[in-house]
Design a protein around this motif. Structure first.
Motif, mmCIF file in Angstrom:
data_model
loop_
_atom_site.group_PDB
_atom_site.id
_atom_site.type_symbol
_atom_site.label_atom_id
_atom_site.label_comp_id
_atom_site.label_asym_id
_atom_site.label_seq_id
_atom_site.Cartn_x
_atom_site.Cartn_y
_atom_site.Cartn_z
ATOM 1 N N VAL A 261 16.219 -10.559 -6.442
ATOM 2 C CA VAL A 261 15.967 -10.509 -7.884
ATOM 3 C C VAL A 261 15.869 -9.096 -8.460
ATOM 4 O O VAL A 261 15.974 -8.918 -9.666
ATOM 5 C CB VAL A 261 14.701 -11.310 -8.270
ATOM 6 N N ALA A 262 15.643 -8.098 -7.620
ATOM 7 C CA ALA A 262 15.497 -6.729 -8.105
ATOM 8 C C ALA A 262 15.664 -5.781 -6.932
ATOM 9 O O ALA A 262 15.852 -6.210 -5.787
ATOM 10 C CB ALA A 262 14.125 -6.527 -8.759
ATOM 11 N N GLN A 263 15.597 -4.500 -7.247
ATOM 12 C CA GLN A 263 15.606 -3.510 -6.172
ATOM 13 C C GLN A 263 14.431 -2.560 -6.355
ATOM 14 O O GLN A 263 13.963 -2.328 -7.475
ATOM 15 C CB GLN A 263 16.931 -2.772 -6.098
ATOM 16 N N LEU A 264 13.952 -2.043 -5.228
ATOM 17 C CA LEU A 264 12.796 -1.153 -5.206
ATOM 18 C C LEU A 264 13.244 0.229 -4.750
ATOM 19 O O LEU A 264 13.925 0.358 -3.729
ATOM 20 C CB LEU A 264 11.735 -1.678 -4.233
ATOM 21 N N VAL A 265 12.863 1.249 -5.499
ATOM 22 C CA VAL A 265 13.193 2.633 -5.166
ATOM 23 C C VAL A 265 11.890 3.402 -4.971
ATOM 24 O O VAL A 265 11.042 3.423 -5.874
ATOM 25 C CB VAL A 265 14.045 3.290 -6.274
ATOM 26 N N ALA B 213 0.884 -1.164 0.000
ATOM 27 C CA ALA B 213 0.000 0.000 0.000
ATOM 28 C C ALA B 213 0.922 1.214 0.000
ATOM 29 O O ALA B 213 1.416 1.636 1.043
ATOM 30 C CB ALA B 213 -0.926 0.008 1.202
ATOM 31 N N ILE B 214 1.183 1.735 -1.187
ATOM 32 C CA ILE B 214 2.082 2.874 -1.372
ATOM 33 C C ILE B 214 1.270 4.148 -1.155
ATOM 34 O O ILE B 214 0.182 4.291 -1.705
ATOM 35 C CB ILE B 214 2.687 2.843 -2.789
ATOM 36 N N PRO B 215 1.766 5.081 -0.347
ATOM 37 C CA PRO B 215 1.005 6.308 -0.108
ATOM 38 C C PRO B 215 0.766 7.096 -1.400
ATOM 39 O O PRO B 215 1.612 7.105 -2.301
ATOM 40 C CB PRO B 215 1.896 7.117 0.838
ATOM 41 N N GLU B 216 -0.377 7.754 -1.465
ATOM 42 C CA GLU B 216 -0.674 8.620 -2.605
ATOM 43 C C GLU B 216 0.420 9.669 -2.724
ATOM 44 O O GLU B 216 0.914 10.188 -1.728
ATOM 45 C CB GLU B 216 -2.039 9.283 -2.420
ATOM 46 N N GLY B 217 0.811 9.957 -3.959
ATOM 47 C CA GLY B 217 1.881 10.922 -4.195
ATOM 48 C C GLY B 217 3.248 10.265 -4.352
ATOM 49 O O GLY B 217 4.244 10.943 -4.579
ATOM 50 N N TYR B 218 3.281 8.929 -4.242
ATOM 51 C CA TYR B 218 4.529 8.179 -4.393
ATOM 52 C C TYR B 218 4.316 7.012 -5.345
ATOM 53 O O TYR B 218 3.193 6.586 -5.604
ATOM 54 C CB TYR B 218 5.023 7.644 -3.037
ATOM 55 N N GLU B 219 5.396 6.489 -5.857
ATOM 56 C CA GLU B 219 5.428 5.248 -6.622
ATOM 57 C C GLU B 219 6.595 4.444 -6.081
ATOM 58 O O GLU B 219 7.481 4.970 -5.412
ATOM 59 C CB GLU B 219 5.648 5.525 -8.117
ATOM 60 N N VAL B 220 6.617 3.164 -6.388
ATOM 61 C CA VAL B 220 7.802 2.339 -6.147
ATOM 62 C C VAL B 220 8.303 1.912 -7.512
ATOM 63 O O VAL B 220 7.560 1.330 -8.305
ATOM 64 C CB VAL B 220 7.491 1.125 -5.253
ATOM 65 N N GLN B 221 9.556 2.263 -7.805
ATOM 66 C CA GLN B 221 10.179 1.871 -9.067
ATOM 67 C C GLN B 221 10.899 0.547 -8.864
ATOM 68 O O GLN B 221 11.577 0.348 -7.852
ATOM 69 C CB GLN B 221 11.173 2.933 -9.525
ATOM 70 N N VAL B 222 10.744 -0.361 -9.819
ATOM 71 C CA VAL B 222 11.413 -1.662 -9.784
ATOM 72 C C VAL B 222 12.564 -1.600 -10.773
ATOM 73 O O VAL B 222 12.361 -1.285 -11.951
ATOM 74 C CB VAL B 222 10.437 -2.800 -10.171
ATOM 75 N N ARG B 223 13.759 -1.887 -10.280
ATOM 76 C CA ARG B 223 14.964 -1.773 -11.110
ATOM 77 C C ARG B 223 15.774 -3.056 -11.049
ATOM 78 O O ARG B 223 15.733 -3.780 -10.062
ATOM 79 C CB ARG B 223 15.816 -0.604 -10.619
ATOM 80 N N PRO B 224 16.572 -3.310 -12.103
ATOM 81 C CA PRO B 224 17.411 -4.515 -12.106
ATOM 82 C C PRO B 224 18.524 -4.414 -11.066
ATOM 83 O O PRO B 224 18.895 -3.325 -10.630
ATOM 84 C CB PRO B 224 18.019 -4.545 -13.511
ATOM 85 N N ARG B 225 19.077 -5.547 -10.716
ATOM 86 C CA ARG B 225 20.266 -5.595 -9.857
ATOM 87 C C ARG B 225 21.476 -5.642 -10.791
ATOM 88 O O ARG B 225 21.542 -6.473 -11.690
ATOM 89 C CB ARG B 225 20.231 -6.816 -8.949
ATOM 90 N N SER B 226 22.425 -4.770 -10.570
ATOM 91 C CA SER B 226 23.551 -4.629 -11.496
ATOM 92 C C SER B 226 24.393 -5.904 -11.594
ATOM 93 O O SER B 226 24.858 -6.257 -12.666
ATOM 94 C CB SER B 226 24.428 -3.440 -11.109
ATOM 95 N N GLY B 227 24.586 -6.607 -10.486
ATOM 96 C CA GLY B 227 25.377 -7.839 -10.527
ATOM 97 C C GLY B 227 24.721 -8.908 -11.384
ATOM 98 O O GLY B 227 25.401 -9.597 -12.156
ATOM 99 N N LEU B 228 23.405 -9.064 -11.287
ATOM 100 C CA LEU B 228 22.698 -10.047 -12.124
ATOM 101 C C LEU B 228 22.771 -9.653 -13.591
ATOM 102 O O LEU B 228 22.916 -10.507 -14.471
ATOM 103 C CB LEU B 228 21.237 -10.174 -11.699
#
Length: 152
Positions: free
Chosen positions: A115-119, A57-72
Protein backbone atom coordinates in the motif's frame (compact mmCIF):
# COMPACT_ATOMS: atom_id res chain seq x y z
CA UNK A 1 28.57 3.64 -2.79
CA UNK A 2 25.88 2.48 -0.37
CA UNK A 3 25.35 4.07 3.02
CA UNK A 4 25.45 1.75 6.02
CA UNK A 5 22.07 0.28 6.93
CA UNK A 6 20.13 1.77 9.85
CA UNK A 7 18.63 -0.88 12.13
CA UNK A 8 14.95 -0.28 12.88
CA UNK A 9 13.39 -2.51 15.50
CA UNK A 10 9.99 -3.89 14.49
CA UNK A 11 7.32 -5.28 16.81
CA UNK A 12 4.78 -7.47 15.08
CA UNK A 13 1.29 -6.93 16.49
CA UNK A 14 -1.20 -9.83 16.67
CA UNK A 15 -3.06 -8.78 13.48
CA UNK A 16 0.28 -8.55 11.64
CA UNK A 17 1.11 -12.24 12.07
CA UNK A 18 2.08 -13.95 8.82
CA UNK A 19 2.72 -10.72 6.89
CA UNK A 20 6.12 -9.79 5.47
CA UNK A 21 8.18 -7.07 7.10
CA UNK A 22 8.75 -3.96 4.98
CA UNK A 23 11.37 -4.78 2.35
CA UNK A 24 13.06 -3.38 -0.74
CA UNK A 25 11.68 -4.88 -3.95
CA UNK A 26 14.94 -4.36 -5.88
CA UNK A 27 18.58 -3.62 -5.04
CA UNK A 28 18.21 -0.04 -6.29
CA UNK A 29 14.95 0.77 -4.50
CA UNK A 30 14.95 3.75 -2.13
CA UNK A 31 11.70 2.73 -0.41
CA UNK A 32 10.62 -0.44 1.35
CA UNK A 33 7.20 -1.77 0.42
CA UNK A 34 4.79 -2.05 3.36
CA UNK A 35 1.61 -4.13 3.25
CA UNK A 36 -1.89 -3.85 4.62
CA UNK A 37 -2.93 -5.94 7.63
CA UNK A 38 -6.63 -5.55 6.83
CA UNK A 39 -9.20 -5.89 4.06
CA UNK A 40 -10.99 -2.66 3.18
CA UNK A 41 -12.84 -1.02 0.33
CA UNK A 42 -11.80 2.59 -0.10
CA UNK A 43 -14.61 4.54 -1.79
CA UNK A 44 -13.93 7.28 -4.30
CA UNK A 45 -12.67 10.34 -2.36
CA UNK A 46 -12.56 8.23 0.82
CA UNK A 47 -9.71 8.18 3.33
CA UNK A 48 -8.63 5.44 5.72
CA UNK A 49 -5.73 4.80 8.11
CA UNK A 50 -4.70 1.34 6.90
CA UNK A 51 -3.34 -0.94 9.64
CA UNK A 52 0.04 -2.59 9.02
CA UNK A 53 0.19 -4.75 12.14
CA UNK A 54 3.64 -3.31 12.93
CA UNK A 55 5.14 -0.88 15.43
CA UNK A 56 8.62 0.59 14.93
CA UNK A 57 11.47 1.85 17.11
CA UNK A 58 13.27 4.31 14.82
CA UNK A 59 16.69 5.39 16.11
CA UNK A 60 17.02 8.97 17.34
CA UNK A 61 18.27 11.21 14.55
CA UNK A 62 16.17 9.43 11.90
CA UNK A 63 12.60 9.44 10.63
CA UNK A 64 10.72 7.06 8.37
CA UNK A 65 8.93 8.83 5.52
CA UNK A 66 5.75 7.22 4.18
CA UNK A 67 5.27 7.73 0.45
CA UNK A 68 2.70 6.63 -2.14
CA UNK A 69 3.36 3.80 -4.57
CA UNK A 70 3.56 5.21 -8.08
CA UNK A 71 1.65 2.34 -9.72
CA UNK A 72 -1.33 2.75 -7.36
CA UNK A 73 -1.30 6.51 -7.93
CA UNK A 74 -1.20 6.27 -11.73
CA UNK A 75 -3.56 3.32 -12.26
CA UNK A 76 -6.09 3.91 -9.47
CA UNK A 77 -5.62 7.41 -7.99
CA UNK A 78 -4.53 5.98 -4.61
CA UNK A 79 -2.24 8.35 -2.72
CA UNK A 80 -1.42 9.72 0.71
CA UNK A 81 -3.10 13.01 1.69
CA UNK A 82 -0.06 14.07 3.74
CA UNK A 83 2.75 12.83 1.55
CA UNK A 84 5.36 12.31 2.63
CA UNK A 85 4.08 11.29 6.01
CA UNK A 86 6.60 11.27 8.83
CA UNK A 87 7.02 8.61 11.50
CA UNK A 88 9.01 10.21 14.33
CA UNK A 89 11.70 8.37 16.28
CA UNK A 90 9.75 8.65 19.56
CA UNK A 91 6.47 7.15 18.22
CA UNK A 92 5.80 3.58 19.37
CA UNK A 93 2.21 3.00 18.24
CA UNK A 94 1.05 1.01 15.25
CA UNK A 95 2.28 2.19 11.87
CA UNK A 96 -0.82 3.12 9.90
CA UNK A 97 -0.82 4.37 6.33
CA UNK A 98 -3.32 7.16 5.61
CA UNK A 99 -4.59 6.47 2.10
CA UNK A 100 -6.91 8.55 -0.05
CA UNK A 101 -8.74 7.37 -3.16
CA UNK A 102 -8.66 10.21 -5.69
CA UNK A 103 -10.00 7.89 -8.39
CA UNK A 104 -13.59 7.62 -9.59
CA UNK A 105 -14.09 3.98 -8.55
CA UNK A 106 -13.98 2.27 -5.17
CA UNK A 107 -10.65 0.50 -4.59
CA UNK A 108 -10.31 -2.83 -2.81
CA UNK A 109 -7.33 -3.41 -0.53
CA UNK A 110 -6.71 -6.95 0.65
CA UNK A 111 -4.59 -8.06 3.58
CA UNK A 112 -1.03 -8.45 2.27
CA UNK A 113 -1.38 -5.89 -0.56
CA UNK A 114 1.47 -3.41 -0.87
CA UNK A 115 0.00 0.00 0.00
CA UNK A 116 2.93 2.40 0.43
CA UNK A 117 6.67 2.66 0.66
CA UNK A 118 8.87 3.61 3.60
CA UNK A 119 12.05 5.68 3.23
CA UNK A 120 14.51 5.97 6.11
CA UNK A 121 15.96 9.49 6.32
CA UNK A 122 18.27 11.41 8.66
CA UNK A 123 16.74 14.33 10.54
CA UNK A 124 18.50 17.68 10.64
CA UNK A 125 17.38 19.70 13.65
CA UNK A 126 16.69 23.37 12.91
CA UNK A 127 16.61 26.33 15.24
CA UNK A 128 14.47 29.43 14.61
CA UNK A 129 16.37 32.67 15.14
CA UNK A 130 14.26 35.84 15.19
CA UNK A 131 15.74 38.81 13.30
CA UNK A 132 14.50 42.31 12.46
CA UNK A 133 15.22 41.99 8.71
CA UNK A 134 15.95 39.18 6.23
CA UNK A 135 18.65 39.29 3.55
CA UNK A 136 17.59 40.18 0.00
CA UNK A 137 17.32 37.60 -2.82
CA UNK A 138 16.48 37.80 -6.51
CA UNK A 139 13.06 36.23 -5.84
CA UNK A 140 12.29 38.31 -2.80
CA UNK A 141 8.77 37.86 -1.43
CA UNK A 142 7.40 36.38 -4.70
CA UNK A 143 5.00 33.62 -3.68
CA UNK A 144 3.16 30.77 -5.37
CA UNK A 145 3.73 30.78 -9.12
CA UNK A 146 6.00 33.81 -9.04
CA UNK A 147 8.73 32.07 -11.04
CA UNK A 148 6.32 31.14 -13.85
CA UNK A 149 5.60 27.87 -15.62
CA UNK A 150 7.67 27.89 -18.78
CA UNK A 151 11.42 27.98 -19.13
CA UNK A 152 12.87 30.37 -21.66
Amino acid sequence: MNSPAVDIEVKRLPHGEGLPLPAYATSGAAGMDVVSAEDIILPSMGRHAVATGLALAIPEGYEVQVRPRSGLALKHGISLPNTPGTIDSDYRGELKIILINLGTDAFEIKRGDRVAQLVVAPVQIGRMVEVAELDETARGAGGFGSTGVRTG
